[in-house]
Design a protein around this motif. Sequence first.
Motif, PDB file in Angstrom:
ATOM      1  N   VAL A  18       0.844  -1.192   0.000  1.00 61.92           N
ATOM      2  CA  VAL A  18       0.000   0.000   0.000  1.00 61.92           C
ATOM      3  C   VAL A  18       0.881   1.244   0.000  1.00 61.92           C
ATOM      4  O   VAL A  18       1.844   1.330   0.755  1.00 61.92           O
ATOM      5  N   PHE A  20       0.777   5.017   0.969  1.00 63.09           N
ATOM      6  CA  PHE A  20      -0.088   5.875   1.780  1.00 63.09           C
ATOM      7  C   PHE A  20       0.449   7.302   1.771  1.00 63.09           C
ATOM      8  O   PHE A  20       1.174   7.742   2.650  1.00 63.09           O
ATOM      9  N   GLY A  22      -0.875  11.456   0.648  1.00 63.20           N
ATOM     10  CA  GLY A  22      -2.094  12.211   0.389  1.00 63.20           C
ATOM     11  C   GLY A  22      -1.861  13.655   0.005  1.00 63.20           C
ATOM     12  O   GLY A  22      -0.743  14.168   0.074  1.00 63.20           O
ATOM     13  N   GLY A  50      -6.665   7.605   0.340  1.00 62.67           N
ATOM     14  CA  GLY A  50      -5.307   7.539   0.870  1.00 62.67           C
ATOM     15  C   GLY A  50      -5.131   8.367   2.125  1.00 62.67           C
ATOM     16  O   GLY A  50      -5.981   8.371   3.018  1.00 62.67           O
ATOM     17  N   CYS A  52      -5.109  11.624   2.257  1.00 65.17           N
ATOM     18  CA  CYS A  52      -5.538  12.991   1.956  1.00 65.17           C
ATOM     19  C   CYS A  52      -6.300  13.595   3.133  1.00 65.17           C
ATOM     20  O   CYS A  52      -6.988  12.889   3.866  1.00 65.17           O
ATOM     21  N   ASP A  69     -10.776   3.753   1.068  1.00 63.93           N
ATOM     22  CA  ASP A  69      -9.479   3.340   0.529  1.00 63.93           C
ATOM     23  C   ASP A  69      -9.167   1.933   1.014  1.00 63.93           C
ATOM     24  O   ASP A  69      -9.577   1.545   2.124  1.00 63.93           O
ATOM     25  N   ALA A  71      -6.433   0.985   2.096  1.00 66.92           N
ATOM     26  CA  ALA A  71      -5.507   1.075   3.222  1.00 66.92           C
ATOM     27  C   ALA A  71      -6.202   1.125   4.571  1.00 66.92           C
ATOM     28  O   ALA A  71      -5.592   0.806   5.602  1.00 66.92           O
ATOM     29  N   GLY A  83       2.959   6.096   5.991  1.00 70.44           N
ATOM     30  CA  GLY A  83       2.860   7.371   5.302  1.00 70.44           C
ATOM     31  C   GLY A  83       4.143   8.188   5.400  1.00 70.44           C
ATOM     32  O   GLY A  83       4.572   8.809   4.422  1.00 70.44           O
ATOM     33  N   ASP A  86       6.682   6.431   3.103  1.00 73.25           N
ATOM     34  CA  ASP A  86       6.367   6.633   1.695  1.00 73.25           C
ATOM     35  C   ASP A  86       6.653   8.067   1.256  1.00 73.25           C
ATOM     36  O   ASP A  86       7.133   8.305   0.142  1.00 73.25           O
ATOM     37  N   PHE A 157      -5.239   7.935  -9.024  1.00 74.94           N
ATOM     38  CA  PHE A 157      -5.297   6.474  -9.085  1.00 74.94           C
ATOM     39  C   PHE A 157      -5.646   6.023 -10.499  1.00 74.94           C
ATOM     40  O   PHE A 157      -4.797   5.507 -11.222  1.00 74.94           O
TER      41      PHE A 157
END
Length: 238
Positions: A18, A20, A22, A50, A52, A69, A71, A83, A86, A157
């Motif tokens: 995933v 994550f 946003g 996500g 966001c 989502d 996630a 998050g 990422d 996406f």
Amino acid sequence: MRRDEKRQGKTKLELNRVVFIGRTYEEYMQMFDLQAGELAGKKILDCPAGACSFTAHAAAAGLDVTASDIAYDHRIDDLERKGLEDTAHAMESMEQTKRNFVWDFYGDVAGVSRHRHQALQDCVSDMRAHPERYVAAVLPELPFCEEQFDLVLSAHFLFMYSDRLDYDFHRNTIRELLRVASEEVRIFPLADLSGNRYEYLERLIQDLEAEGLEVTEKQVSYEFMINGNSMLQIRKTR
């Protein structure tokens, strides 16, 4: 068997698969060409949402927003950690590919990082305070009733991953987003990760129009990824 019952157990995906990350409320308003006044009184779905912060800020402003989502089947603490990881990885990659972006909105990579971290912080804080707003789901199926929402927003996406998601997936996902929308669906951007326009976009528009939908490709004020400054607005005409 109800639609949500049929989907139970289908949402879990290993967290390492995933991403994550946003965007902020401010970014959403520009990406989707939204005005606060037009959202009043509407039920809104952000999918996939996500990390966001649109849901958090919109809800704080009195709007009725739900985020969905894949996630959200994971623990919030784990999502927050993922998050941060990422975002750090994305910023490292962005430093090497600066020429692929337009820097008017953020200024530099540090500016992007601030927005991503703020979105993540606001999102996870709202998830802890209002977990009912965050619904786990695996596209192209959603655990919502038909026309449960007035407006559905879908960012970063569809079309972006056209190298791994085929036309049928895109079409079926949009059909599902339309199923749960009573008025319209907005999708942003219309380019893939390389900044190329989705190759089957004209075919998709024709298919949607053949079903009686009103489809508009609209340029917006937000552009970060080169050629990523258009959204698709799909309206139900009844």
